[in-house]
Motif scaffolding. Structure first.
Motif, short mmCIF file in Angstrom:
data_model
loop_
_atom_site.label_atom_id
_atom_site.label_comp_id
_atom_site.label_asym_id
_atom_site.label_seq_id
_atom_site.Cartn_x
_atom_site.Cartn_y
_atom_site.Cartn_z
N MET A 1 1.04 -1.05 0.02
CA MET A 1 0.03 0.12 -0.01
C MET A 1 0.97 1.13 -0.03
SD MET A 1 -3.19 1.49 2.27
CE MET A 1 -2.94 1.03 3.99
N ASN A 2 0.86 2.25 -0.76
CA ASN A 2 1.55 3.42 -1.12
C ASN A 2 0.48 4.50 -0.26
OD1 ASN A 2 3.46 2.29 -2.59
ND2 ASN A 2 2.34 2.78 -4.39
N ILE A 3 1.39 5.17 0.59
CA ILE A 3 0.80 6.40 1.52
C ILE A 3 1.21 7.58 0.84
CG2 ILE A 3 0.35 7.44 3.65
CD1 ILE A 3 0.67 4.47 4.78
N PRO A 4 0.47 8.30 0.30
CA PRO A 4 0.80 9.77 -0.05
C PRO A 4 1.60 10.44 1.09
CG PRO A 4 -1.44 9.48 -0.42
CD PRO A 4 -1.09 8.22 0.42
N SER A 5 2.77 11.18 0.41
CA SER A 5 3.55 11.72 1.45
C SER A 5 2.79 13.07 2.09
CB SER A 5 4.62 12.43 0.64
OG SER A 5 4.46 13.25 -0.25
N ASN A 6 1.57 13.41 1.73
CA ASN A 6 1.12 14.65 2.43
C ASN A 6 0.13 14.14 3.37
OD1 ASN A 6 -0.54 13.55 0.57
ND2 ASN A 6 -1.66 15.83 -0.11
N VAL A 7 -0.05 12.90 3.80
CA VAL A 7 -0.85 12.38 4.91
C VAL A 7 -0.12 12.71 6.12
CG1 VAL A 7 -2.12 10.38 5.33
CG2 VAL A 7 -1.89 10.98 3.26
N ASP A 8 -1.13 13.33 6.96
CA ASP A 8 -0.57 13.18 8.39
C ASP A 8 -0.97 12.18 9.22
OD1 ASP A 8 -0.10 14.03 10.87
OD2 ASP A 8 -1.39 15.81 11.09
N ILE A 9 0.01 11.06 9.25
CA ILE A 9 -0.24 9.67 9.92
C ILE A 9 -0.80 9.97 11.27
CG2 ILE A 9 1.08 7.50 10.71
CD1 ILE A 9 0.45 7.82 7.65
N LYS A 10 -0.11 10.82 11.89
CA LYS A 10 -0.70 10.94 13.27
C LYS A 10 -2.15 11.44 13.66
CE LYS A 10 0.48 13.36 17.88
NZ LYS A 10 1.39 14.11 18.41
N ALA A 11 -2.27 12.15 12.67
CA ALA A 11 -3.91 12.45 12.60
C ALA A 11 -4.71 11.33 12.21
CB ALA A 11 -4.05 13.66 11.65
N VAL A 12 -4.42 10.56 11.32
CA VAL A 12 -5.08 9.34 10.88
C VAL A 12 -5.23 8.31 11.97
CG1 VAL A 12 -5.01 7.25 9.37
CG2 VAL A 12 -4.30 9.66 8.39
N VAL A 13 -4.04 7.97 12.70
CA VAL A 13 -4.13 6.95 13.72
C VAL A 13 -4.78 7.55 14.92
CG1 VAL A 13 -2.05 5.58 12.88
CG2 VAL A 13 -1.74 7.53 14.69
N THR A 14 -5.00 8.66 15.19
CA THR A 14 -5.74 9.19 16.40
C THR A 14 -7.22 9.58 16.03
OG1 THR A 14 -5.07 11.53 16.01
CG2 THR A 14 -3.66 10.28 17.35
N ASP A 15 -7.67 9.23 14.88
CA ASP A 15 -8.94 9.56 14.47
C ASP A 15 -9.97 8.29 14.97
OD1 ASP A 15 -11.53 9.93 13.34
OD2 ASP A 15 -10.71 10.77 11.39
N HIS A 16 -10.07 8.27 16.21
CA HIS A 16 -10.79 7.03 16.49
C HIS A 16 -11.98 6.60 15.89
CE1 HIS A 16 -7.67 6.48 19.66
NE2 HIS A 16 -7.88 7.86 19.65
N ALA A 17 -12.91 7.71 15.56
CA ALA A 17 -14.11 7.10 14.83
C ALA A 17 -14.13 6.62 13.44
CB ALA A 17 -14.78 8.42 14.70
N THR A 18 -12.84 7.17 12.90
CA THR A 18 -12.71 6.55 11.80
C THR A 18 -12.18 5.39 11.42
OG1 THR A 18 -12.31 8.87 10.55
CG2 THR A 18 -11.63 7.04 9.36
N ILE A 19 -11.43 4.96 12.58
CA ILE A 19 -10.77 3.70 12.56
C ILE A 19 -11.79 2.55 12.98
CG2 ILE A 19 -9.15 2.45 14.03
CD1 ILE A 19 -7.48 4.82 14.18
N LEU A 20 -12.76 3.14 13.98
CA LEU A 20 -13.71 2.02 14.44
C LEU A 20 -14.82 1.94 13.13
CD1 LEU A 20 -14.98 0.59 16.61
CD2 LEU A 20 -16.37 2.52 17.32
N ASP A 21 -15.02 2.72 12.36
CA ASP A 21 -15.69 2.67 11.23
C ASP A 21 -15.31 1.70 10.20
OD1 ASP A 21 -18.31 3.44 9.48
OD2 ASP A 21 -16.72 4.39 8.25
N ALA A 22 -13.86 1.90 10.05
CA ALA A 22 -13.20 1.08 9.12
C ALA A 22 -13.28 -0.49 9.35
CB ALA A 22 -11.93 1.59 8.73
N LEU A 23 -13.22 -0.91 10.83
CA LEU A 23 -12.95 -1.79 11.34
C LEU A 23 -14.42 -2.47 11.29
CD1 LEU A 23 -10.79 -1.33 14.66
CD2 LEU A 23 -10.46 -2.85 12.64
N ASN A 24 -15.50 -1.83 11.61
CA ASN A 24 -16.91 -2.39 11.58
C ASN A 24 -17.21 -2.69 10.09
OD1 ASN A 24 -17.57 -2.36 14.50
ND2 ASN A 24 -18.13 -0.20 14.06
#
Length: 69
Positions: A1-24
């Motif tokens: 998987m390629n992650i664009p260089s402009n993505v804020d990884i810290k913001a992505v992994v701390t967005d708990h609602a989005t993570i929970l939605d993806a898991l569901n």
């Protein structure tokens, strides 16, 4: 998987609602596949492993479509 260089990884992994939605969504897709293929699933209930036959698998969209009792 390629992650664009402009993505804020810290913001992505701390967005708990989005993570929970993806898991569901992933869990629902796995259940849907098992049901369509006629394969049972194993789940953990009350401290025990329980096998649910394919015909008894309930999907979120089925629960939303059926009338409340």
């Amino acid at each position: 998987m390629n992650i664009p260089s402009n993505v804020d990884i810290k913001a992505v992994v701390t967005d708990h609602a989005t993570i929970l939605d993806a898991l569901n969504r992933g869990a629902q897709e796995a259940l849907r596949c098992h049901k369509l293929l006629g394969q049972p699933v194993a789940v953990w209930r009350d401290g025990k492993a329980v096998v649910i036959p394919a015909e008894e698998i309930r999907l979120d969209d089925e629960a939303a479509a059926s009338p409340k009792q």
